[in-house]
Enzyme design. Structure first.
Site, mmCIF file in Angstrom:
data_model
loop_
_atom_site.group_PDB
_atom_site.id
_atom_site.type_symbol
_atom_site.label_atom_id
_atom_site.label_comp_id
_atom_site.label_asym_id
_atom_site.label_seq_id
_atom_site.Cartn_x
_atom_site.Cartn_y
_atom_site.Cartn_z
ATOM 1 N N GLU A 204 -2.627 -3.867 8.041
ATOM 2 C CA GLU A 204 -3.516 -4.746 7.276
ATOM 3 C C GLU A 204 -4.996 -4.445 7.530
ATOM 4 O O GLU A 204 -5.742 -5.255 8.095
ATOM 5 C CB GLU A 204 -3.177 -6.207 7.565
ATOM 6 C CG GLU A 204 -1.741 -6.524 7.150
ATOM 7 C CD GLU A 204 -1.372 -7.991 7.190
ATOM 8 O OE1 GLU A 204 -2.109 -8.784 7.807
ATOM 9 O OE2 GLU A 204 -0.332 -8.341 6.592
ATOM 10 N N GLU A 300 6.208 -5.074 5.159
ATOM 11 C CA GLU A 300 6.172 -6.378 5.823
ATOM 12 C C GLU A 300 6.163 -7.508 4.820
ATOM 13 O O GLU A 300 5.387 -7.511 3.860
ATOM 14 C CB GLU A 300 4.945 -6.512 6.734
ATOM 15 C CG GLU A 300 4.974 -7.825 7.541
ATOM 16 C CD GLU A 300 3.720 -8.040 8.360
ATOM 17 O OE1 GLU A 300 3.268 -7.080 9.019
ATOM 18 O OE2 GLU A 300 3.192 -9.173 8.336
#
Length: 450
Positions: A204, A300
């Protein structure tokens, strides 16, 4: 044809239904046309991340017999096993570690550019990292085909602009050291018996977590890191892991597109990795259409006690990930924690209401299967590594589907989700035959035939 059914109200969970028969022209309904000769991406597999917290619970809070039973159920395929073929590890701490650490922590003001202090075992005891290798090795013993990818949440603090595992970004002068850090991790894991299938350079990279390790890393920084450092280093190796870019949400597709537009970085990137927490899944298709030689992976997505996951996990996971992401060219789908305890942990910051595939009672070591487990099983139990997605029409606004052809025996696997509050009938045409089925309200079904 074999049928397994789950309903959102929990009345049926992976229930084996009465076998169906084929017909030439069953009564009409929503029509799904299947062309098994038109094949798309080959699947790596489905699974969830073995976080530090998951490994710690499995290793420290279960008896040997409980642990063996759980791991065989999760990573085995026979006797109702979940059939996990794909998993993810964290390189250093995530929020689902019991403390914050990297694999080369140094005292404040000191650095280690030669990585002399690198170790898979953190200097801080009790993080959960010590339990990861035993659990992964046990999983590989059960399923030797298991593919393992890995992602860092932060570079070591001394490599960063703010000298902390939290916030900050990578200093340019430490690009070489960070690339060597990732290579050193790959080598250490290989030596420990865990080959790494793929790497991302940052989890991220556009998110700045407030209370757990994170690191902003722009597309420009990633393309320099991959194109000038990590890519060339791994390219020299005979069995190098693949490099995936992005490892973040569907809402900023300009980020992976900017990296792939760079000729040097493009050369070393095999795929784009996506998360589910913002944006829409069709971003995957748009990026794939521009770079069809690059694979996609959903790396994810967590279940938990928030909407829509709290009360709609079965349909949300099936529609968005198992169907939507795979129709958007994903070759693998990963949920987040493999296992958490009854208090949604342990964790050190970050998500306080996440859910694992199983919930382990930290006092007794017993476990319960969550709705995430049920949803994932509709794919992982039946779609084997190497299976190819085949062409199928989309159905209607309530009926979603995806179809696979297993490479080993030629069987076809069709996953269908009905998100309507009413039952829905569909007819599927394949070759010169067809079958009809009425899906209960808010349900998921897997169909298998040869």
């Amino acid at each position: 044809m074999q049928v397994w059914l789950s309903t959102a109200n929990g009345e049926k969970q992976l229930a084996r239904e009465t076998d169906l028969a084929f017909d030439v022209s069953p009564n009409a309904g929503t029509v799904i046309d299947i062309d098994a000769n038109k094949r798309h991406q080959a699947m790596i597999g489905f699974g969830a991340a073995i976080t530090d917290s998951s490994a710690w619970l499995i290793d420290k809070h279960m008896s040997a017999a409980q642990r063996d039973k759980l791991l065989r159920e999760l990573f085995g395929r026979g006797d109702g096993g979940l059939g996990i073929d794909f998993t993810r590890l964290t390189i250093g701490a995530s929020d689902f570690s019991r403390a914050h650490y990297s694999l080369d922590d140094m005292p404040p003001g000191q650095s280690d550019p030669m990585l002399a202090h690198f170790s898979l075992t953190p200097k801080i005891a009790g993080t959960g990292a010590e339990e990861v290798l035993p659990v992964v090795r046990a999983a590989l013993a059960i399923n030797p085909r298991l593919k393992v990818m890995a992602s860092p949440w932060s570079a070591p603090a001394w490599m960063k602009t703010n000298g902390s595992l939290l916030h900050g970004t990578l200093k340019y002068e430490y690009h070489t050291a960070f690339a060597n850090y990732l290579v050193k991790y790959v080598d250490a894991m290989e030596a420990a018996g865990v080959p790494i299938f793929a790497l991302t350079v940052q989890n991220e990279p556009r998110f700045n977590p407030p209370d757990y390790p994170g690191m902003l890393l722009s597309a420009g920084a990633r393309l320099l890191l991959i194109g000038q450092q990590l890519g060339p280093k791994l390219a020299q190796r005979e069995r190098a892991p693949l490099i995936f870019d992005w490892d973040h949400n569907w809402d900023i597709e300009t980020e992976p597109l900017a990296l792939l537009a760079d000729p040097l970085a493009n050369r070393y990137v095999a795929a784009v990795a996506w998360h589910c927490y913002a944006g829409y899944v069709d971003a995957q298709t748009r990026v794939h259409d521009k770079y069809p030689d690059k694979d996609a992976y959903l790396t994810e997505c967590s279940g938990g006690d928030w909407k829509p996951m709290k009360d709609d996990g079965l349909l949300t996971i099936t529609r968005r990930l198992l169907i939507g992401s795979v129709r958007g060219w994903s070759r693998g789908v990963l949920l987040w924690n493999l296992a958490l305890d009854e208090n949604h942990g342990p964790h050190a910051g970050g998500c306080r209401d996440c859910r694992g595939l199983v919930t382990i009672d930290s006092k007794t070591g017993t476990y319960t299967r969550t709705v995430d487990y049920v949803a994932l099983a509709h794919a992982s139990r039946f779609v084997r590594p190497g299976a190819q997605r085949v062409e199928s029409s989309e159905g209607n606004k309530d009926i979603d589907n995806v179809v696979f052809r297993n490479a080993d025996d030629g069987s076809l696997v069709m996953i269908v989700a009905n998100s309507s509050s009413a039952s829905q009938r569909f007819v599927a045409h394949e070759a010169k035959r067809a079958f009809a089925y009425t899906m209960p309200a808010r349900s998921v079904a897997t169909f298998v035939w040869r």
